[in-house]
Design an enzyme around this catalytic site. Structure first.
Site, PDB file in Angstrom:
ATOM      1  N   TYR A 246       0.833  -1.200   0.000  1.00  0.00           N
ATOM      2  CA  TYR A 246       0.000   0.000   0.000  1.00  0.00           C
ATOM      3  C   TYR A 246       0.864   1.244   0.000  1.00  0.00           C
ATOM      4  CZ  TYR A 246       1.234   0.689   4.907  1.00  0.00           C
ATOM      5  OH  TYR A 246       1.942   0.909   6.064  1.00  0.00           O
ATOM      6  N   PHE A 257       2.059   9.780   3.369  1.00  0.00           N
ATOM      7  CA  PHE A 257       2.386   9.660   4.786  1.00  0.00           C
ATOM      8  C   PHE A 257       2.912   8.283   5.155  1.00  0.00           C
ATOM      9  CE2 PHE A 257      -2.228   8.962   4.360  1.00  0.00           C
ATOM     10  CZ  PHE A 257      -2.359   7.684   4.904  1.00  0.00           C
ATOM     11  N   ASP A 258       2.716   7.284   4.309  1.00  0.00           N
ATOM     12  CA  ASP A 258       3.205   5.952   4.642  1.00  0.00           C
ATOM     13  C   ASP A 258       3.189   5.087   3.390  1.00  0.00           C
ATOM     14  OD1 ASP A 258       4.195   3.866   6.130  1.00  0.00           O
ATOM     15  OD2 ASP A 258       2.272   3.292   7.002  1.00  0.00           O
ATOM     16  N   ILE A 277      -8.124   0.406  10.068  1.00  0.00           N
ATOM     17  CA  ILE A 277      -9.229   1.357  10.040  1.00  0.00           C
ATOM     18  C   ILE A 277     -10.416   0.751   9.286  1.00  0.00           C
ATOM     19  CG2 ILE A 277      -7.778   3.404  10.275  1.00  0.00           C
ATOM     20  CD1 ILE A 277      -7.902   3.756   7.260  1.00  0.00           C
ATOM     21  N   TYR A 303      -9.158   7.967  10.491  1.00  0.00           N
ATOM     22  CA  TYR A 303      -8.698   8.267  11.838  1.00  0.00           C
ATOM     23  C   TYR A 303      -9.517   9.354  12.513  1.00  0.00           C
ATOM     24  CZ  TYR A 303      -4.770   5.333  10.571  1.00  0.00           C
ATOM     25  OH  TYR A 303      -4.000   4.266  10.173  1.00  0.00           O
ATOM     26  N   PHE A 320      -5.643   5.454  -0.516  1.00  0.00           N
ATOM     27  CA  PHE A 320      -4.678   4.362  -0.448  1.00  0.00           C
ATOM     28  C   PHE A 320      -4.617   3.641  -1.790  1.00  0.00           C
ATOM     29  CE2 PHE A 320      -5.563   4.819   4.069  1.00  0.00           C
ATOM     30  CZ  PHE A 320      -4.315   4.611   4.655  1.00  0.00           C
TER      31      PHE A 320
END
Length: 328
Positions: A246, A257-258, A277, A303, A320
């Site tokens: 991902y 962010f990731d 999530i 979140y 994502f």
């Protein structure tokens, strides 16, 4: 447990205390006023032109002056940076002695949404009211930057607990999500300062506004957009252990962010039991083995108002790019 921590891309992020960066949208130029409309049809020879006074001249067997109505255009007011707008800035940050501690010079400009909580307070508030092309000097006291130094956040630890090769100045990541740096080392113990390096310092910024735009519309529901199909028959069931790649970005500005792809290590989790999530639990369940898709997740399925880890602001919609590699 301590881990080495790579330097951040920018020091402006509104980091969570250890205890707890597309094409830019071009600004529209106002349409020029026209003193005459070029609308009359030509006849005869086909000559088209404008007189010195702006009247339409048509040429033919009986050429005549044919004035046209005036249409005026007004320019839209310039957009100002305000809460909710996405701004792009170049900046240079210096300490009181003139030392540069961070700068976008030679790098991409910094992009963020005003009021989203991703920046230190004084910087976020300081750019508000600016227009594209404006330049501004900001001076932030510690309370508007990274806070005051807290003596209780300085600790001693046994050197044996630190990663190999640590020395004074090494930045560390704690297992609980905190961050620190080695400030002193003795024969057996080292001093770790958990305060942010710029805590207690007055910060000066030279800021230039590069672009301002309204943020994209908020997501109202979870969507799954297939970019590469899977087998179309093998779907994950609740309780199955999944292996996925991902990349996560903020919907507001596209900031990553990731990413498991960046780490070169797929992510493994159990679906349907709350390990991830809600947007993942429900979205991934619609994918078949081998499928790659884009999940667009509204904040309430992500979140929510709490955000996450200082990198996902409160009430942030998420995007994502996911790939279902394995189902066990």
């Amino acid at each position: 447990i301590f881990f080495r921590l790579s330097p951040p891309r920018t020091m402006l992020r509104n980091l969570v205390p250890p205890s707890g960066w597309q094409p830019l949208l071009s600004r529209l130029s106002p349409r020029p006023s026209a003193s005459r409309r070029m609308s009359a049809a030509n006849t005869g020879t086909g000559l088209r032109g404008w007189s010195a006074t702006g009247s339409r001249l048509s040429a033919g067997p009986a050429a005549v002056w044919r004035p046209c109505p005036v249409r005026a255009y007004s320019a839209a007011p310039a957009l100002e940076a305000a809460v909710g707008t996405e701004v792009t800035v170049h900046y240079t940050g210096t300490l009181e002695d003139g030392q540069v501690f961070d700068s976008s010079e030679g790098k991409d400009p910094l992009k963020f949404v005003c009021g989203a909580g991703t920046m230190i307070p004084g910087f976020d508030q300081g750019v508000r009211g600016m227009k594209v092309g404006d330049k501004r000097q900001l001076r932030l006291e510690p309370a508007d930057g990274y806070g005051e130094v807290d003596p209780e956040r300085v600790m001693e630890v046994e050197i044996a607990r630190l990663p190999e090769g640590c020395e004074v100045g090494t930045r560390l990541q704690l297992s609980n999500g905190g961050q620190g740096r080695v400030t002193a080392m003795g024969p057996e113990k080292a001093t770790i300062d958990l305060n942010f390096p710029l805590a207690g310092k007055v910060l000066n910024f030279a800021v230039e506004m590069v672009d301002i735009r309204e943020p994209p519309a908020r997501f109202t529901e979870l969507t799954v957009e297939t970019t590469s199909p899977g087998d179309g028959k093998t779907f994950p069931q609740s309780g199955a252990k999944l292996t996925m790649h991902y990349t996560g970005t903020l919907a507001a500005n596209g900031e990553k962010f990731d990413s498991s792809r960046d780490r070169g290590q797929p992510f493994t989790f159990t679906i349907g039991v709350g390990q991830v999530i809600k947007g993942w639990d429900e979205g991934v369940a619609k994918m078949s083995l081998g499928e790659r898709a884009i999940l667009r997740i509204p904040s309430e399925m992500g979140y929510g108002p709490r955000g996450a880890g200082g990198v996902i602001p409160p009430d942030a919609d998420l995007v994502f790019d996911v790939e279902l590699l394995q189902i066990n």
